[in-house]
Write an enzyme that holds these catalytic residues in place. Structure first.
Site, PDB file in Angstrom:
ATOM      1  N   GLY A 205       0.508  -0.883  -0.161  1.00  0.00           N
ATOM      2  CA  GLY A 205      -0.409  -0.309   0.309  1.00  0.00           C
ATOM      3  C   GLY A 205       0.645   1.767  -0.456  1.00  0.00           C
ATOM      4  O   GLY A 205       1.990   1.243   0.160  1.00  0.00           O
ATOM      5  N   HIS A 206       0.475   2.637  -0.125  1.00  0.00           N
ATOM      6  CA  HIS A 206       1.262   3.906  -0.159  1.00  0.00           C
ATOM      7  C   HIS A 206       1.475   4.059   0.695  1.00  0.00           C
ATOM      8  O   HIS A 206       1.180   3.768   1.781  1.00  0.00           O
ATOM      9  CB  HIS A 206       0.113   5.106  -0.890  1.00  0.00           C
ATOM     10  CG  HIS A 206      -1.428   5.301  -0.246  1.00  0.00           C
ATOM     11  ND1 HIS A 206      -1.840   6.433  -0.491  1.00  0.00           N
ATOM     12  CD2 HIS A 206      -1.733   4.516   1.196  1.00  0.00           C
ATOM     13  CE1 HIS A 206      -3.010   6.286   0.897  1.00  0.00           C
ATOM     14  NE2 HIS A 206      -2.814   4.830   1.856  1.00  0.00           N
TER      15      HIS A 206
END
Lengths: 347, 347, 347
Positions: B200-201
């Protein structure tokens, strides 16, 4: 358009050609193959799953003809309905669809869409306005459907129903949205799918629902509006998830979920029940740990255990349920918090 | 470069334009949006998660200005700090980022890299030397971030922080590495990711860590050095996994993991605790099996049950915990053994 | 062709060049690297996993030479066998393979195949007739194999064994089928893989087996004929799944599964045992729920609890085990029912 047109034929001809028997006066000319919940006069409606037995009476009432699997057709609710009954109805459906007349329409893409590099948009896909399709996503590949024949052989069931993606939907990179069988797989307005999500054929994903990464929804699932699903959730086929339901990450859903419910675990149950079950489990295990003195059962502490944990790998909220001042352990909330920007995370 | 430059503006102007209130004398000219753990003079630092409340004082001390969500701003630790407080701070952040000045730099790829066919390397990605990117992997697609507005509408938060992949990293086929929001998502030197992994970011994956196939790490997670993660692991957002931790396959991690810990299960707990819990569970269930004579509770055998199992589908180590002479049941070790060549497996 | 040819060399030369010791009179000229279960005269067979210790005697009997990891070589069953023993045998294998002579043959694709857009078919892949490869699938990317060296450094083990996909196989979109190390990864005739499935290196997936979406099979697993696997299943490395076994969705398999068994849960156990365990867990938790009057333990009801559940998020079969008249809760059957066409699902 829901339903696959075929060359019009009397039901007697179809049964003569494909086998099976016509029961309780089933008759008529068949012009289309249509899902049972919308089939009407001139339509042949497959009945292949227990789940849709309740829809059979309505379909008959609208003038449709049933193509029912022999096994299901023996059930009381069905036994007296007019139907074309076949021991391998799915196989027959495949045969009919192979000569069906569903044009392989080029995909239609609305205004203001952003399609990532490498994304694959297949025929019979319709995409609304301002939709994002992530890089490498595959939209409209045939759903995973095989029919078993007489001799145990398998045959692919053509998947001709297409995909409809409404306005303002976000599909993450490397998602797969399978093509429906007789009618479209639908992703409704404003739904947001994270990376590597899989949506099976014939699903209907409700407006503004959010599905986190790597979740998978099996075929023919209906997800309501505003549903929030954590990452790596699995939902079994043919289920209904009510509006506003919240499904914790990694849950395995194997039954319908009521609107507004918050569930967790596998099989997914009401979240508090799941937490209480886990708390009991670890409490009992602690009591019986062979290396520790063991309290008599009647003196074991109530849930949650107040005893400090000494395990090296603790997790926030190691005592279950987690204290109210910390983010609750399971956090379907996480999929909201994911929409927050990071306040850190770079080193 | 961490942080997104914006056109310099006094905080009073920003609040007038975007709403919210300035509290406790918050003031200054804002030139950049920067994560809270590194924000300094001239920087606006979003505070949108409870997790970063402890970082707020440091950011203020370095001269940064906070953009705090109203709900968080009410907390004792924050209430007296200077801050721009907004009921929809994430939405405001999205508005600011949309006019931010983060150039869409072409990706940079170091020497000796092998990029598989169909891999997608998006702008703002920097890749070091001798990196392998598997076929079809997607590096730098926008992280999954949406802000809720006043009326319940959703808005995408621009993801402008890019991705940094250091030397000697291996990214498997069909992985997704999301672009950070304000600063980069980082995969550190020598880390190895198997196929279909999702990062994920704003994550920071430590040097030499190994992540097996189909694992997913939610946003803003920090993974230490030399961590080993089995397949299909899930890690919730904003967590910290300590150096050398071992996470068994299929674990669901919902809290921080201490350095060196070995965890398993969902929620992931110390592995022995998990095994003991399972052992108890099946012991109790066996005792109560309605078809078998049942021993009084006081006579039930200790863990592990010594009674032979008669189930048709056994698994190695069916008695839990598995005897020391066989590979332990959960085996985060498997991800080491995976690096062994096969001694068989071909037919 | 199983096995990787190398320039012929006496074992003494190899040990002098790569380190380690020759024990119990190990000798001969090595011409190929071959998996231990098929290695014969002229072959060097790596022994790097406990699992294959039983194969060592046979390999020696056929005239092969062992390259055994030091740790394994100390075991009684091995200690007296002729072997090249090395403290970092996997590292040595990697060194040998790097100068191996496995030509990078272009992929071969049989008649009547349908290859989806964006699918990647790499060298050393052989595909039979009438095979479907879904869009974006990656066939033959190197398996995930790294060797640890003296100083803790990691080195990629070349993966030269290729992939064999037999006739009538279906591979869904965005699947990854890893290339074998010394011999091929095999997907046998008529096997059907749904979307986003991962098959590790050296696996052998049996004829007509069905694997639902997002399942992952680690390296060197042998799956029998006609096995049915639900979605999101994980199987640990080096296991054997017997013919006709049924594995419920989301199961985590960490041991061999007997032919015909039906398993569920993580770790996967016989399905009835899993259901009984869950029933007990929730029964106990209900009894202890602090807000409800609690029956003495001796009066707790038998399994399944007959008490109505009041949780808002119920699932079909909320009482465990589910009554016989409804589809059983876990339903590896679902992967059959998936092959049914939908009777509804469109709105």
């Amino acid at each position: 358009m829901t339903g696959v047109p075929i060359a019009p034929r009397p039901l007697t001809d179809l049964a003569a050609r494909h086998g099976g028997v016509l029961r309780n006066g089933a008759s008529g000319v068949v012009r289309r193959l249509v899902p049972i919940d919308r089939a009407a006069a001139g339509d042949l409606a497959p009945l292949l799953s227990l789940r849709y037995v309740p829809d059979a009476v309505g379909a008959i009432g609208r003038g449709a003809v049933l193509l029912a699997n022999e096994e299901l057709a023996a059930r009381d609710e069905i036994a007296n309905l007019p139907a074309w009954v076949h021991p391998h109805a799915a196989w027959t459906l495949a045969e009919l669809l192979e000569v069906g007349d569903a044009p392989e329409d080029e995909p239609v893409i609305g205004e203001g869409c952003r399609i990532g590099p490498g994304a694959v948009i297949l025929p019979r896909v319709t995409i609304g306005a301002r939709v994002t399709i992530g890089a490498g996503a595959v939209i409209g590949a045939p759903g995973f459907g095989f029919a078993l024949g007489r001799d145990g052989s398998m045959r692919e069931i053509p998947q001709l129903g297409g995909v409809i993606i409404e306005d303002d939907v976000h599909i993450g990179p490397l998602c797969t949205i399978a093509c429906g069988t007789l009618g479209p797989t639908i992703i409704r307005r404003g739904a947001k799918l994270d990376a590597q999500v899989h949506i099976g054929h014939n699903c209907d994903i409700g407006a503004s629902s959010i599905i986190a990464a790597q979740s998978g929804i099996a075929g023919s699932v209906t997800v309501g509006r505003g549903v929030m699903m954590g990452g790596q959730v699995g939902v079994a086929d043919h289920l209904r998830i009510g509006d506003g339901a919240r499904i914790a990450a990694k849950s395995g859903v194997i039954g319908d979920i009521a609107a507004g419910a918050t569930v967790a675990g596998y099989p997914a149950v009401e979240r508090h029940r799941w937490l209480r079950g886990l708390a009991e489990l670890y409490r009992i295990a602690s009591n019986r740990a062979p290396t520790s003195a063991r309290a008599p059962e009647s003196l074991t502490p109530p849930v949650p255990s107040a005893r400090p944990t000494t395990v090296p790998g603790t997790w926030r909220g190691a005592t279950i349920p987690p204290p109210p001042s910390v983010p609750p352990g399971v956090r379907p909330e996480a999929i909201i918090r994911r929409s927050e920007p990071p306040s850190e995370g770079e080193a």
